[in-house]
Design a protein around this motif. Structure first.
Motif, PDB file in Angstrom:
ATOM      1  N   THR A  67       6.864  -6.897   0.598  1.00 39.44           N
ATOM      2  CA  THR A  67       6.583  -6.741  -0.849  1.00 39.44           C
ATOM      3  C   THR A  67       6.715  -7.977  -1.302  1.00 39.44           C
ATOM      4  N   SER A 106       1.683  -5.812  -1.096  1.00 39.20           N
ATOM      5  CA  SER A 106       2.583  -4.994  -0.766  1.00 39.20           C
ATOM      6  C   SER A 106       1.881  -4.152   0.497  1.00 39.20           C
ATOM      7  N   PRO A 135       3.632  -5.273  -7.695  1.00 39.85           N
ATOM      8  CA  PRO A 135       3.870  -6.424  -6.820  1.00 39.85           C
ATOM      9  C   PRO A 135       2.528  -7.090  -6.870  1.00 39.85           C
TER      10      PRO A 135
END
Length: 213
Positions: free
Chosen positions: A11, A6, A3
């Motif tokens: 996220t 996060s 990601p």
């Protein structure tokens, strides 16, 4: 894939939401997709010219995302009243902006000072206790602060999310991140995807600074 950002609530993924499907794990969709109006902004009062929004040439991106989302899950989708509503639209809300909004591109002196919010999917029955017209200021200040031309006020998104069923909120067109900030403010988990890295950077900065607006 890692990601872009996060934390315990949010996220964020950088990429095309038609290829990154993590957002499909969510329970409710709250998003501000490309409107299909080929929007561009010229120079005005010292502002930088803006080339436009990715995939804004048509409503195809919006339609593809809603097809992936399906007809059984609830969704709140911003859009332009000058384009075709999403398939399966059950109701249309109106976001009434502040009186100084929508002065550019008007016709016959009428301001473009409102936007449509489409409800699609299945929603639980509830008493009709709210007006379908939401009067909650302009996005102008937020746009100046975030650099994204279509930033929505976090307070507006909070009003919408408060009407949603419990669960994780998805925004596959995360933009400046207002939906992700609003969800976190309300104690909700959220999953976002944004195709332009410059806006991912804006979102990550907003979230890491713990902003509420």
């Amino acid at each position: 894939t890692t990601p872009y950002y996060s934390d315990e609530s949010v996220t964020l993924w950088h990429g095309d939401c038609l290829e990154i499907d993590a957002w499909l794990q969510a329970d409710v969709l709250v998003t501000d997709p490309p409107y299909g109006i080929a929007w561009r902004r010229g120079r005005y009062n010292g502002a930088e010219r803006h080339a436009g929004i990715v995939n804004d040439e048509s409503v195809a991106a919006r339609s593809d995302v809603l097809a992936m989302w399906g007809v059984d899950r609830p969704a709140l989708v911003f859009g332009s009243p000058t384009t075709v509503p999403p398939d399966g639209t059950r109701q249309v809300l109106v976001w009434q902006k502040s009186p100084d909004s929508g002065i550019f591109g008007n016709c016959a002196g009428w301001r473009k000072d409102w936007e449509a919010i489409y409800l699609t999917g299945k929603w639980s029955a509830a008493p009709a206790a709210r007006s379908g017209v939401i009067r909650l200021g302009s996005s102008v200040t937020r746009t100046i602060e975030t650099g994204h031309p279509h930033t929505k006020p976090v307070g507006l998104i909070e009003v919408l999310i408060e009407t949603c069923p419990d669960g994780v909120v998805a925004d596959p067109f995360a933009g400046s991140g207002s939906t992700l900030v609003a969800a976190r403010n309300l104690g909700r988990r959220a999953i976002g995807v944004e195709i332009e890295e410059r806006y991912c950077e804006i979102i990550a900065k907003r979230l890491s600074q713990g902003v509420l607006l």
